[in-house]
Design an enzyme around this catalytic site. Structure first.
Site, PDB file in Angstrom:
ATOM      1  N   LYS A  48       0.775  -1.306   0.141  1.00  8.99           N
ATOM      2  CA  LYS A  48      -0.023   0.134   0.072  1.00  8.99           C
ATOM      3  C   LYS A  48       0.816   1.350  -0.014  1.00  8.99           C
ATOM      4  O   LYS A  48       0.490   2.192  -0.727  1.00  8.99           O
ATOM      5  CB  LYS A  48      -0.776   0.077   1.190  1.00  8.99           C
ATOM      6  CG  LYS A  48      -2.448  -0.647   1.312  1.00  8.99           C
ATOM      7  CD  LYS A  48      -3.180  -0.248   2.313  1.00  8.99           C
ATOM      8  CE  LYS A  48      -2.454  -0.656   3.947  1.00  8.99           C
ATOM      9  NZ  LYS A  48      -1.929  -1.790   4.192  1.00  8.99           N
ATOM     10  N   ARG A 123      -9.794   1.763   8.402  1.00  8.63           N
ATOM     11  CA  ARG A 123      -9.383   0.134   8.596  1.00  8.63           C
ATOM     12  C   ARG A 123     -10.730  -0.746   9.281  1.00  8.63           C
ATOM     13  O   ARG A 123     -10.386  -1.919   9.738  1.00  8.63           O
ATOM     14  CB  ARG A 123      -8.125   0.068   9.273  1.00  8.63           C
ATOM     15  CG  ARG A 123      -6.780  -0.278   8.595  1.00  8.63           C
ATOM     16  CD  ARG A 123      -5.850   0.014   9.482  1.00  8.63           C
ATOM     17  NE  ARG A 123      -4.771  -0.800   9.001  1.00  8.63           N
ATOM     18  CZ  ARG A 123      -3.390  -0.455   8.737  1.00  8.63           C
ATOM     19  NH1 ARG A 123      -3.244   1.013   8.504  1.00  8.63           N
ATOM     20  NH2 ARG A 123      -2.431  -1.230   8.560  1.00  8.63           N
ATOM     21  N   ARG A 161      11.548  -7.872   6.933  1.00  5.19           N
ATOM     22  CA  ARG A 161      11.599  -6.251   6.254  1.00  5.19           C
ATOM     23  C   ARG A 161      12.248  -5.334   6.927  1.00  5.19           C
ATOM     24  O   ARG A 161      12.182  -5.638   8.355  1.00  5.19           O
ATOM     25  CB  ARG A 161       9.956  -5.760   6.278  1.00  5.19           C
ATOM     26  CG  ARG A 161       9.866  -4.561   5.309  1.00  5.19           C
ATOM     27  CD  ARG A 161       8.522  -4.449   5.214  1.00  5.19           C
ATOM     28  NE  ARG A 161       7.686  -4.065   6.171  1.00  5.19           N
ATOM     29  CZ  ARG A 161       6.315  -3.489   5.979  1.00  5.19           C
ATOM     30  NH1 ARG A 161       6.182  -3.437   4.886  1.00  5.19           N
ATOM     31  NH2 ARG A 161       5.578  -3.350   7.197  1.00  5.19           N
ATOM     32  N   ARG A 194      10.674  -2.892  12.147  1.00  9.54           N
ATOM     33  CA  ARG A 194       9.412  -2.132  12.399  1.00  9.54           C
ATOM     34  C   ARG A 194       8.922  -3.030  13.698  1.00  9.54           C
ATOM     35  O   ARG A 194       8.733  -3.997  13.959  1.00  9.54           O
ATOM     36  CB  ARG A 194       8.339  -1.852  11.539  1.00  9.54           C
ATOM     37  CG  ARG A 194       8.303  -0.620  11.113  1.00  9.54           C
ATOM     38  CD  ARG A 194       7.360  -0.477   9.742  1.00  9.54           C
ATOM     39  NE  ARG A 194       6.027  -0.848  10.313  1.00  9.54           N
ATOM     40  CZ  ARG A 194       4.973  -0.722   9.299  1.00  9.54           C
ATOM     41  NH1 ARG A 194       5.284  -0.054   8.228  1.00  9.54           N
ATOM     42  NH2 ARG A 194       3.852  -1.325   9.824  1.00  9.54           N
ATOM     43  N   ARG A 205      -1.897  -8.444  12.839  1.00 13.58           N
ATOM     44  CA  ARG A 205      -2.174  -7.504  11.913  1.00 13.58           C
ATOM     45  C   ARG A 205      -2.914  -7.940  10.933  1.00 13.58           C
ATOM     46  O   ARG A 205      -4.005  -7.632  10.361  1.00 13.58           O
ATOM     47  CB  ARG A 205      -1.038  -6.712  11.313  1.00 13.58           C
ATOM     48  CG  ARG A 205      -0.494  -5.914  12.338  1.00 13.58           C
ATOM     49  CD  ARG A 205       1.157  -5.665  11.862  1.00 13.58           C
ATOM     50  NE  ARG A 205       1.219  -4.749  10.792  1.00 13.58           N
ATOM     51  CZ  ARG A 205       2.370  -4.740  10.086  1.00 13.58           C
ATOM     52  NH1 ARG A 205       3.361  -5.226  10.399  1.00 13.58           N
ATOM     53  NH2 ARG A 205       2.488  -3.914   8.994  1.00 13.58           N
TER      54      ARG A 205
HETATM   55  P1  AMP Z   1       0.679   0.544   8.892  1.00 10.49           P
HETATM   56  O1  AMP Z   1       1.683   1.612   8.801  1.00 10.49           O
HETATM   57  O2  AMP Z   1      -0.576   1.088   7.926  1.00 10.49           O
HETATM   58  O3  AMP Z   1       0.966  -0.786   8.491  1.00 10.49           O
HETATM   59  O4  AMP Z   1       0.083   0.622  10.339  1.00 10.49           O
HETATM   60  C1  AMP Z   1       0.994   0.246  11.261  1.00 10.49           C
HETATM   61  C2  AMP Z   1      -0.066   0.274  12.432  1.00 10.49           C
HETATM   62  O5  AMP Z   1      -0.431   1.367  12.844  1.00 10.49           O
HETATM   63  C3  AMP Z   1      -1.161  -0.787  12.428  1.00 10.49           C
HETATM   64  O6  AMP Z   1      -0.764  -2.076  12.741  1.00 10.49           O
HETATM   65  C4  AMP Z   1      -1.815  -0.283  13.552  1.00 10.49           C
HETATM   66  O7  AMP Z   1      -1.323  -0.561  14.972  1.00 10.49           O
HETATM   67  C5  AMP Z   1      -1.781   1.417  13.462  1.00 10.49           C
HETATM   68  N1  AMP Z   1      -2.839   1.710  12.489  1.00 10.49           N
HETATM   69  C6  AMP Z   1      -2.398   2.317  11.071  1.00 10.49           C
HETATM   70  N2  AMP Z   1      -3.647   2.766  10.632  1.00 10.49           N
HETATM   71  C7  AMP Z   1      -4.810   2.641  11.604  1.00 10.49           C
HETATM   72  C8  AMP Z   1      -5.978   3.001  11.534  1.00 10.49           C
HETATM   73  N3  AMP Z   1      -6.587   3.173  10.345  1.00 10.49           N
HETATM   74  N4  AMP Z   1      -6.865   2.365  12.346  1.00 10.49           N
HETATM   75  C9  AMP Z   1      -6.208   1.923  13.640  1.00 10.49           C
HETATM   76  N5  AMP Z   1      -4.873   1.339  13.869  1.00 10.49           N
HETATM   77  C10 AMP Z   1      -4.289   2.021  12.559  1.00 10.49           C
END
Ligand code: AMP
Length: 259
Positions: A48, A123, A161, A194, A205
């Protein structure tokens, strides 16, 4: 931001973007009257953010990533950051009310007036409801792109990663090693895993995506927004980007997109 009130005309109607070069793209776009929102869905590891960055460069729209905003709090070491780190480390989602406020405030900023790219929002069902309300208020076109990826490929991509601590560039121990181990090719900063790319967090996740995010996507399509599915996983990012561009072209060719 009403249809009349959009600060500048919007350039979209992407015919193709094989190299995702912005200047080449500009000549292939035509004006439409409403701002465009591109909503990128997809399981963790589906690319993404890579696609959002390519689109950001190609369309000149800002990319809004709640994950990046949350990580900036973690990096700053502020009070919110330690709470976010605790949640993210487990792979769970941050509460809706926090994320909704964060994103609606960001969308209200002037650099979003012509359009923006949502990378990781919404989400959940509640986040989708809030987004639909906002999209109606700002009277914009919106296209949803879902990146589809098999779970085993997602796990393989996320395990191993590495991320640059400074610029966020992503590497992979199997498929994209840095030239010098542990060092970012772009800026020489250290690379790190990360906090949510550890095995148990990865599983959580992926489950959160299946249980909460996938079902929520349906809401957007029920409300009349075009939802396209693009397979991710085997092709080069630029090829996937070209497919996304074709979806945007198809959706915007009719004029307005969405209710
Ligand atoms: P990402 O970088 O999009 O993979 O997001 C990393 C982490 O941030 C996720 O696993 C969640 O813990 C939190 N997070 C990101 N976007 C959201 C969202 N829209 N709603 C809730 N938690 C989020």
């Amino acid at each position: 931001m009403s249809r009349e009130g959009a600060a500048l005309p919007l350039y979209l109607h992407v015919i193709s973007m094989p190299t995702m070069d912005k200047s080449a793209l500009g000549s292939r776009m035509r004006r439409t009257s409403r701002p465009l929102v591109v909503v990128l869905f997809g399981p963790p590891g589906s690319g993404k953010s890579t696609q959002a960055i390519l689109l950001e460069r190609a369309l000149g729209f800002v990319r809004i990533s709640p994950g990046d905003i949350l990580r900036s709090h973690v990096a700053a070491g502020d009070a919110l950051g330690s709470e976010f780190a605790r949640i993210m480390r487990t792979g769970q989602l941050v509460p809706d009310e926090i994320i909704n406020r964060m994103i609606t405030e960001r969308i209200a900023e002037p650099d979003c007036a012509d359009g923006f790219i949502l990378d990781g929002y919404p989400r959940t069902h509640n986040q989708c409801e809030v987004l639909i309300r906002v999209l109606r208020q700002i009277n914009c076109d919106a296209v949803v792109i879902k990146l589809a990826l098999d779970t085993d490929i997602a796990v393989a991509r996320l395990s191993g990663r590495l991320e640059c601590k400074t610029c966020g560039e992503l590497y992979h121990l199997a498929s994209r090693r840095p030239k010098v181990a542990g060092v970012c090719d772009a800026d020489g900063s250290g690379l790190t895993v990360r906090i949510d790319d550890r095995d148990d967090a990865i599983r959580t996740r992926l489950s959160a995506y299946e249980a909460q995010t996938e079902p929520a996507l349906r809401l957007l399509s029920e409300f009349g927004y075009d939802c396209h599915v693009v397979r991710s996983g085997s092709a080069l990012p630029e090829v996937t980007a070209g497919e996304i561009a074709e979806c945007l072209r198809r959706s915007t060719a009719r004029g307005t997109v969405g209710p």
